[in-house]
Motif scaffolding. Sequence first.
Motif, PDB file in Angstrom:
ATOM      1  N   SER A   1       0.934  -1.156   0.021  1.00 21.08           N
ATOM      2  CA  SER A   1       0.004  -0.053   0.033  1.00 21.08           C
ATOM      3  C   SER A   1       0.816   1.190   0.027  1.00 21.08           C
ATOM      4  O   SER A   1       2.000   1.099   0.543  1.00 21.08           O
ATOM      5  N   CYS A   2       0.415   2.063  -0.644  1.00 19.15           N
ATOM      6  CA  CYS A   2       1.194   3.619  -0.696  1.00 19.15           C
ATOM      7  C   CYS A   2       0.064   4.609  -0.277  1.00 19.15           C
ATOM      8  O   CYS A   2      -1.047   4.638  -0.917  1.00 19.15           O
ATOM      9  N   LEU A   3       0.829   5.758   0.098  1.00 19.77           N
ATOM     10  CA  LEU A   3      -0.144   6.967   0.513  1.00 19.77           C
ATOM     11  C   LEU A   3       0.794   8.083   0.589  1.00 19.77           C
ATOM     12  O   LEU A   3       2.285   8.024   0.719  1.00 19.77           O
ATOM     13  N   ASN A   4       0.371   9.211   0.379  1.00 18.76           N
ATOM     14  CA  ASN A   4       0.869  10.592   0.417  1.00 18.76           C
ATOM     15  C   ASN A   4       0.498  11.235   1.727  1.00 18.76           C
ATOM     16  O   ASN A   4      -0.659  11.661   1.920  1.00 18.76           O
ATOM     17  N   PRO A   5       1.407  11.305   2.762  1.00 18.06           N
ATOM     18  CA  PRO A   5       1.037  11.534   4.019  1.00 18.06           C
ATOM     19  C   PRO A   5       0.762  13.203   4.387  1.00 18.06           C
ATOM     20  O   PRO A   5       1.849  14.098   3.706  1.00 18.06           O
ATOM     21  N   PHE A   6      -0.101  13.456   5.353  1.00 16.95           N
ATOM     22  CA  PHE A   6       0.107  14.850   5.676  1.00 16.95           C
ATOM     23  C   PHE A   6       0.764  15.127   6.911  1.00 16.95           C
ATOM     24  O   PHE A   6       1.415  15.879   7.289  1.00 16.95           O
ATOM     25  N   SER A   7       1.192  13.848   7.504  1.00 25.09           N
ATOM     26  CA  SER A   7       2.199  13.597   8.371  1.00 25.09           C
ATOM     27  C   SER A   7       2.689  12.210   8.467  1.00 25.09           C
ATOM     28  O   SER A   7       2.276  11.540   8.735  1.00 25.09           O
ATOM     29  N   PHE A   8       4.437  12.484   8.071  1.00 25.32           N
ATOM     30  CA  PHE A   8       4.840  11.104   8.281  1.00 25.32           C
ATOM     31  C   PHE A   8       4.932  10.324   9.478  1.00 25.32           C
ATOM     32  O   PHE A   8       4.482   9.144   9.659  1.00 25.32           O
ATOM     33  N   ALA A   9       4.963  11.037  10.710  1.00 19.25           N
ATOM     34  CA  ALA A   9       4.966  10.560  12.160  1.00 19.25           C
ATOM     35  C   ALA A   9       3.612   9.770  12.447  1.00 19.25           C
ATOM     36  O   ALA A   9       3.409   8.749  13.075  1.00 19.25           O
ATOM     37  N   TYR A  10       2.401  10.370  11.753  1.00 17.33           N
ATOM     38  CA  TYR A  10       1.167   9.608  11.972  1.00 17.33           C
ATOM     39  C   TYR A  10       1.013   8.361  11.356  1.00 17.33           C
ATOM     40  O   TYR A  10       0.622   7.419  11.949  1.00 17.33           O
ATOM     41  N   TYR A  11       1.418   8.285  10.052  1.00 19.97           N
ATOM     42  CA  TYR A  11       1.172   7.127   9.305  1.00 19.97           C
ATOM     43  C   TYR A  11       2.266   5.984   9.705  1.00 19.97           C
ATOM     44  O   TYR A  11       1.827   4.889   9.774  1.00 19.97           O
TER      45      TYR A  11
ATOM     46  N   ASN B   1      19.493  26.140  -7.611  1.00 18.21           N
ATOM     47  CA  ASN B   1      18.589  25.437  -6.523  1.00 18.21           C
ATOM     48  C   ASN B   1      18.109  23.904  -7.047  1.00 18.21           C
ATOM     49  O   ASN B   1      17.321  23.679  -7.714  1.00 18.21           O
ATOM     50  N   GLN B   2      18.616  23.237  -5.935  1.00 24.06           N
ATOM     51  CA  GLN B   2      18.182  21.652  -5.897  1.00 24.06           C
ATOM     52  C   GLN B   2      17.589  21.208  -4.609  1.00 24.06           C
ATOM     53  O   GLN B   2      18.286  21.492  -3.564  1.00 24.06           O
ATOM     54  N   GLU B   3      16.106  20.968  -4.540  1.00 21.51           N
ATOM     55  CA  GLU B   3      15.489  20.438  -3.400  1.00 21.51           C
ATOM     56  C   GLU B   3      15.505  19.172  -3.549  1.00 21.51           C
ATOM     57  O   GLU B   3      15.355  18.341  -4.648  1.00 21.51           O
ATOM     58  N   ILE B   4      15.467  18.426  -2.227  1.00 24.93           N
ATOM     59  CA  ILE B   4      15.227  16.970  -1.969  1.00 24.93           C
ATOM     60  C   ILE B   4      14.001  17.177  -1.306  1.00 24.93           C
ATOM     61  O   ILE B   4      13.861  17.522  -0.160  1.00 24.93           O
ATOM     62  N   ILE B   5      12.743  16.265  -1.743  1.00 22.47           N
ATOM     63  CA  ILE B   5      11.472  16.452  -1.175  1.00 22.47           C
ATOM     64  C   ILE B   5      11.055  15.067  -0.697  1.00 22.47           C
ATOM     65  O   ILE B   5      10.996  14.107  -1.718  1.00 22.47           O
ATOM     66  N   PRO B   6      11.062  14.575   0.560  1.00 19.33           N
ATOM     67  CA  PRO B   6      10.455  13.459   0.992  1.00 19.33           C
ATOM     68  C   PRO B   6       9.061  13.423   0.431  1.00 19.33           C
ATOM     69  O   PRO B   6       8.094  14.328   0.412  1.00 19.33           O
ATOM     70  N   TYR B   7       8.388  12.131  -0.336  1.00 18.58           N
ATOM     71  CA  TYR B   7       7.412  12.286  -0.747  1.00 18.58           C
ATOM     72  C   TYR B   7       6.324  11.047  -0.312  1.00 18.58           C
ATOM     73  O   TYR B   7       5.955  11.257   0.771  1.00 18.58           O
ATOM     74  N   PHE B   8       6.207  10.042  -0.857  1.00 21.93           N
ATOM     75  CA  PHE B   8       5.192   8.805  -0.623  1.00 21.93           C
ATOM     76  C   PHE B   8       5.845   7.860   0.548  1.00 21.93           C
ATOM     77  O   PHE B   8       6.938   7.785   0.705  1.00 21.93           O
ATOM     78  N   MET B   9       4.699   7.326   1.013  1.00 21.30           N
ATOM     79  CA  MET B   9       5.160   6.173   2.313  1.00 21.30           C
ATOM     80  C   MET B   9       4.700   4.927   1.543  1.00 21.30           C
ATOM     81  O   MET B   9       3.459   4.967   0.767  1.00 21.30           O
ATOM     82  N   ALA B  10       5.102   3.761   2.077  1.00 21.49           N
ATOM     83  CA  ALA B  10       4.610   2.352   1.406  1.00 21.49           C
ATOM     84  C   ALA B  10       4.710   1.671   2.737  1.00 21.49           C
ATOM     85  O   ALA B  10       5.229   1.824   3.842  1.00 21.49           O
TER      86      ALA B  10
END
Length: 390
Positions: A109-119, A267-276
């Motif tokens: 399962s995958c999701l795009n979190p509002f909060s990483f800590a919550y999921y 400018n190069q950003e690293i963006i944490p994205y989805f959880m699984a």
Amino acid sequence: MEIRQLVAEEFDISMDLGEYAFQYKLSPVERTERRTRFKPEQTWGAFENGQLLAKLVLLPLQIYIHGKPFDMGGLAGVSSWPENRRSGLVRGLLTQALNVMKDQGQMISCLNPFSFAYYRKFGWELMTEHRKYTLPVNQFPARKNFEGRVRRDLRDVALLDQIYRPFAQRYNGTLLRDRDWWERSVLDEDGHDVVYFSENGTPQGYALYNVANRELTIEEFVYHNEMAREALWTYFANHDSMVNQAVIQFVPMDDFLPYLLDNPRFNQEIIPYFMARIVDAAPFINDYPFQASEAETTLKLQIEDTTAPWNHGVWQLHVSPEGRGQLSKIGEASAEAELTCDIQTLTTMLIGYRRPQEMYRYGRLAGKETGVAALERIIPHGTTYLMDSF
């Protein structure tokens, strides 16, 4: 409290909650159009006295892992009214979703979190990140003479998917897209596409982009080889009189562009994205394409998973020399387990986001070094990437 799937007549109460929770408002025309695409069987709600208190959407999707499609349950639209929050409603919905995914054979399962800590509390873990570039026009890659040609605004879903699939199979976590997904979730009505064709007419690269307010926004940049990459950048370099900069939104972590530029300082950003999270460990392992080796591998592995208890316990992992895996339950607990980890750690290792040695070094994987070395040997290397959102 009752948890059940919605029915068609509950579209409006579902939309009301979604608009409130995610702070948007559809016009009457947009709501009518959205109603035609509403699939009530994909939305699960928590009800009390006939009132919808919380909901989530469970999407039947597939992702590539080491080039192989896996059925995936995509969670989206998780929301509740503020007066009903922190009362266990979402926990109940997530638990129900895990049971449904298990029954439907969706092993991950995958999701795009509002909060990483919550999921993380429910077993999901960060599985991918991407780069975002903001590149001034005077630092664009130099124009190159190339063989073949580029064509703009073809709007040909079959053609784009023909290019996308081999590219997506190079990564772990990328979606398999059907026509409906392309048209509804990928292609922008106001956006543009450009396709590169080789000298013999073979499509080998595409980009999806917008131009507005002197900014070029590139949503997807997909190519099979260096000629396709150079051709697409030459096409974008010809926008130099129109734009001041380009913003490339979803760039894989293995991208090579900075190294190839004369001036890699931009400018190069690293963006944490989805959880699984792995939903059902045994069938997932049984389908997983392990690395072939000279000898079979057998390990006793203790998995901790309090939200999906069918994964919790001590298992015997057997991987044949050909790379075929089998996970067999031994019991609930054992001092003889060679390795111990939670379901988050197991997911990140198998999906290719982190390596066993890394997880061992930082205390997420415990046990014998010989077991860690065995996992390093049988888990293929890969890069996670996802361009989509849901």
